[in-house]
Design an enzyme around this catalytic site. Structure first.
Site, PDB file in Angstrom:
ATOM      1  N   ASP A  83      34.150  39.209  40.659  1.00 33.07           N
ATOM      2  CA  ASP A  83      34.320  38.656  42.005  1.00 33.07           C
ATOM      3  C   ASP A  83      35.303  37.478  41.928  1.00 33.07           C
ATOM      4  OD1 ASP A  83      33.105  38.644  44.912  1.00 33.07           O
ATOM      5  OD2 ASP A  83      32.886  36.579  44.220  1.00 33.07           O
ATOM      6  N   TYR A 184      37.315  30.034  49.552  1.00 31.50           N
ATOM      7  CA  TYR A 184      37.893  30.877  50.588  1.00 31.50           C
ATOM      8  C   TYR A 184      38.851  30.084  51.480  1.00 31.50           C
ATOM      9  CZ  TYR A 184      34.405  34.300  49.212  1.00 31.50           C
ATOM     10  OH  TYR A 184      33.656  35.191  48.501  1.00 31.50           O
ATOM     11  N   HIS A 238      28.314  45.937  44.183  1.00 30.98           N
ATOM     12  CA  HIS A 238      29.176  44.803  43.837  1.00 30.98           C
ATOM     13  C   HIS A 238      28.621  44.048  42.632  1.00 30.98           C
ATOM     14  CE1 HIS A 238      32.081  41.614  44.629  1.00 30.98           C
ATOM     15  NE2 HIS A 238      31.103  40.726  44.535  1.00 30.98           N
TER      16      HIS A 238
END
Length: 257
Positions: A83, A184, A238
């Protein structure tokens, strides 16, 4: 874990986890003779949590990794990233190729593939949270302890992929929710370093049941990653290294040896 003089492997976790993401891989690597090191990334757990979005630019995150390799007394290491940790690992391999012997990436696309994906309606629907995280304050409220617990209880393929002790460790590590969300925000506000071809031999491991990243993003363009092998795990999500720890360990050990 592992012998101090063993080949160095640095494992970089994703969002919203911490070093515990690698609880199944650390002993396997150590048992094979590697020196396996899994830090809390900047903004998580016991690591520093600088204020301000600019402190989470990817070039600084990459510099943290090369600094850690140097602090461990090594010139280079194998990198394993999942990730966001995988995104950082891509940039370390591109910007500091002399520091990376081999690269293993788990469920995160090469930046070029991610950029292409975000121009499609399918991936935009999956990645809605990346845009939501640009808002002030509301994302911190949204990412409550209860919601983090629910993510790790209910979204892996195996209900026991994370036990309550694992989840408690993760919740504590992301207690300062602003820092993980700033990853982010920084990605949206600051231009990333120019892409370069990845010199290191690369293994990509992809859980096919990823609800946030489309499986079509797994395979990079060989112009940017000339030497890669892609291994898909159909039953994993994931959280591939928690859903299929034995399979992931076998792939990593075979590759890194």
């Amino acid at each position: 874990m592992g012998p101090h003089d063993g080949p160095l492997v640095v494992l970089l976790h994703g969002f919203p986890e911490c070093w515990i993401s690698w609880r199944h891989q650390l002993p396997a690597l150590a048992g094979a003779g590697f020196r396996a090191v899994a830090p809390d990334l900047r903004g998580y757990g016991g690591s520093d949590k600088p204020r301000g979005v600019a402190a989470y630019r990817v070039e600084l995150l990459a510099r943290d990794v090369t600094g850690l390799i140097s602090a461990l007394g090594r010139d280079r290491a194998d990198l394993v990233g999942h990730d966001w940790g995988g995104h950082v690992a891509w940039h370390v391999a591109m910007s500091h190729p002399e520091r990376v012997r081999k690269l293993a990436i788990l469920n995160v696309p090469h930046p070029q593939q991610m950029g292409r994906g975000l121009r499609t309606a399918r991936q935009l629907r999956k990645s809605w949270y990346m845009y939501f995280f640009q808002l002030p304050l509301l994302p911190e409220w949204f990412m409550s302890r209860r919601r983090v617990r629910a993510v790790f209880r209910y979204t892996p393929a195996r209900r026991d992929a994370y036990d309550e002790r694992d989840i408690d460790t993760i919740v504590a590590a992301v207690g300062d929710r602003t820092a993980p969300i700033h990853y982010y925000r920084a990605a949206a506000r600051y231009r990333s370093p120019r892409w370069k071809p990845v010199a290191a031999e690369t293994l990509i491991i992809w859980g096919e049941r990823d609800r946030w990243l489309g499986s079509e993003l797994a395979e990079p363009d060989r112009r940017w990653v000339p030497r890669f092998r892609l291994e898909r795990i159909p039953e994993a999500t994931h959280w591939v290294q928690a859903d299929a720890p034995g399979h992931v360990n076998e792939l990593l050990l075979s590759f890194l040896r």
